[in-house]
Motif scaffolding. Structure first.
Motif, PDB file in Angstrom:
ATOM      1  N   LEU A  47       0.832  -1.203   0.000  1.00 13.78           N
ATOM      2  CA  LEU A  47       0.000   0.000   0.000  1.00 13.78           C
ATOM      3  C   LEU A  47       0.865   1.251   0.000  1.00 13.78           C
ATOM      4  N   VAL A  48       0.511   2.196  -0.855  1.00  8.64           N
ATOM      5  CA  VAL A  48       1.175   3.507  -0.852  1.00  8.64           C
ATOM      6  C   VAL A  48       0.276   4.529  -0.154  1.00  8.64           C
ATOM      7  N   THR A  49      -0.950   4.664  -0.623  1.00  6.20           N
ATOM      8  CA  THR A  49      -1.870   5.645  -0.068  1.00  6.20           C
ATOM      9  C   THR A  49      -3.297   5.362  -0.514  1.00  6.20           C
ATOM     10  N   THR A  50      -4.257   5.776   0.312  1.00  7.28           N
ATOM     11  CA  THR A  50      -5.660   5.646  -0.042  1.00  7.28           C
ATOM     12  C   THR A  50      -6.415   6.907   0.351  1.00  7.28           C
ATOM     13  N   ILE A  51      -7.575   7.094  -0.292  1.00 12.12           N
ATOM     14  CA  ILE A  51      -8.485   8.181   0.052  1.00 12.12           C
ATOM     15  C   ILE A  51      -9.900   7.621  -0.036  1.00 12.12           C
ATOM     16  N   ASN A  52     -10.750   7.917   0.966  1.00 13.55           N
ATOM     17  CA  ASN A  52     -12.098   7.373   0.918  1.00 13.55           C
ATOM     18  C   ASN A  52     -13.121   8.466   0.601  1.00 13.55           C
ATOM     19  N   ASN A  53     -14.379   8.098   0.620  1.00  9.12           N
ATOM     20  CA  ASN A  53     -15.428   9.049   0.238  1.00  9.12           C
ATOM     21  C   ASN A  53     -15.586  10.198   1.219  1.00  9.12           C
ATOM     22  N   ASN A  54     -15.012  10.053   2.406  1.00  8.18           N
ATOM     23  CA  ASN A  54     -15.013  11.149   3.386  1.00  8.18           C
ATOM     24  C   ASN A  54     -13.739  11.970   3.304  1.00  8.18           C
ATOM     25  N   ASP A  55     -12.940  11.702   2.258  1.00  5.38           N
ATOM     26  CA  ASP A  55     -11.658  12.383   2.049  1.00  5.38           C
ATOM     27  C   ASP A  55     -10.645  12.073   3.143  1.00  5.38           C
ATOM     28  N   TYR A  56     -10.858  10.968   3.824  1.00  9.91           N
ATOM     29  CA  TYR A  56      -9.852  10.514   4.805  1.00  9.91           C
ATOM     30  C   TYR A  56      -8.716   9.861   4.012  1.00  9.91           C
ATOM     31  N   THR A  57      -7.502  10.280   4.314  1.00  9.64           N
ATOM     32  CA  THR A  57      -6.346   9.741   3.600  1.00  9.64           C
ATOM     33  C   THR A  57      -5.437   8.959   4.543  1.00  9.64           C
ATOM     34  N   LYS A  58      -4.748   8.009   3.950  1.00 10.40           N
ATOM     35  CA  LYS A  58      -3.791   7.191   4.691  1.00 10.40           C
ATOM     36  C   LYS A  58      -2.562   7.020   3.817  1.00 10.40           C
ATOM     37  N   TYR A  59      -1.376   7.136   4.432  1.00 13.77           N
ATOM     38  CA  TYR A  59      -0.114   7.016   3.709  1.00 13.77           C
ATOM     39  C   TYR A  59       0.802   6.010   4.391  1.00 13.77           C
ATOM     40  N   ASP A  60       1.563   5.288   3.569  1.00 15.95           N
ATOM     41  CA  ASP A  60       2.636   4.486   4.132  1.00 15.95           C
ATOM     42  C   ASP A  60       3.700   5.434   4.666  1.00 15.95           C
ATOM     43  N   ASP A  61       4.377   5.019   5.740  1.00 15.27           N
ATOM     44  CA  ASP A  61       5.386   5.879   6.350  1.00 15.27           C
ATOM     45  C   ASP A  61       6.488   6.267   5.364  1.00 15.27           C
ATOM     46  N   SER A  62       6.777   5.396   4.416  1.00 15.59           N
ATOM     47  CA  SER A  62       7.884   5.642   3.492  1.00 15.59           C
ATOM     48  C   SER A  62       7.617   6.805   2.522  1.00 15.59           C
ATOM     49  N   VAL A  63       6.345   7.206   2.390  1.00 14.62           N
ATOM     50  CA  VAL A  63       6.019   8.272   1.430  1.00 14.62           C
ATOM     51  C   VAL A  63       5.421   9.504   2.106  1.00 14.62           C
ATOM     52  N   LYS A  64       5.194   9.451   3.408  1.00 13.33           N
ATOM     53  CA  LYS A  64       4.623  10.602   4.110  1.00 13.33           C
ATOM     54  C   LYS A  64       5.492  11.828   3.935  1.00 13.33           C
TER      55      LYS A  64
END
Length: 117
Positions: A47-64
Motif C-alpha cells: 500500500l502507498v496511499t488511499t483516500i475514501n469518500n469522506n476524504d480521509y487519507t492514509k499514507y505508508d510511512d515511506s512516502v509521508k
C-alpha cells in the motif's frame, strides 16, 4: 464493474516529481475508497496511499511528506503527486478501488515508475 486506467508513469531522476492519474469508469457509485499500491521487482505489492469518500487519507510511512493523493469527483479521477522521488520508489504503481457494500477489490493494469540517474 469498475474499470481503472492509470497514466503518468515514466523515468525521473532522484529528487524529481511525477504525477500519476487513475481514471475510473463503470459502476462508480459503488466505490468507497481508491488508492495506490506499488510492487517493486522481487517484492510483494504494498500500500502507498488511499483516500475514501469522506476524504480521509492514509499514507505508508515511506512516502509521508513526499506523496499526496487527491481526487476530482467530477472527472472520476484520483491523482498521486510524487515529490522528492528516491530510487527505492521505483516500482509498478497500481490504482486500486474498493466497493462499499461487497468489499470487492478492483485493480488497474499498472504504470511503471523508475527513479534513476
Amino acid at each position: 464493474q469498475v474499470q481503472l486506467v492509470e497514466s503518468g508513469g515514466g523515468l525521473v531522476q532522484p529528487g524529481g516529481s511525477l504525477r500519476l492519474s487513475c481514471a475510473a469508469s463503470g459502476s462508480i457509485f459503488s466505490i468507497y475508497a481508491m488508492g495506490w499500491y506499488r510492487q517493486a521487482p522481487g517484492k510483494q505489492r504494498e500500500l502507498v496511499t488511499t483516500i475514501n469518500n469522506n476524504d480521509y487519507t492514509k499514507y505508508d510511512d515511506s512516502v509521508k511528506g513526499r506523496f499526496i493523493i487527491s481526487r476530482d469527483n467530477a472527472k472520476n479521477t484520483v491523482y498521486l503527486q510524487m515529490n522528492s522521488l528516491k530510487p527505492e520508489d521505483t516500482a509498478v504503481y497500481y490504482c486500486h478501488a474498493e466497493a462499499q457494500v461487497t468489499g470487492y477489490q478492483y485493480w488497474g493494469h499498472g504504470t511503471q515508475v523508475t527513479v534513476s540517474s
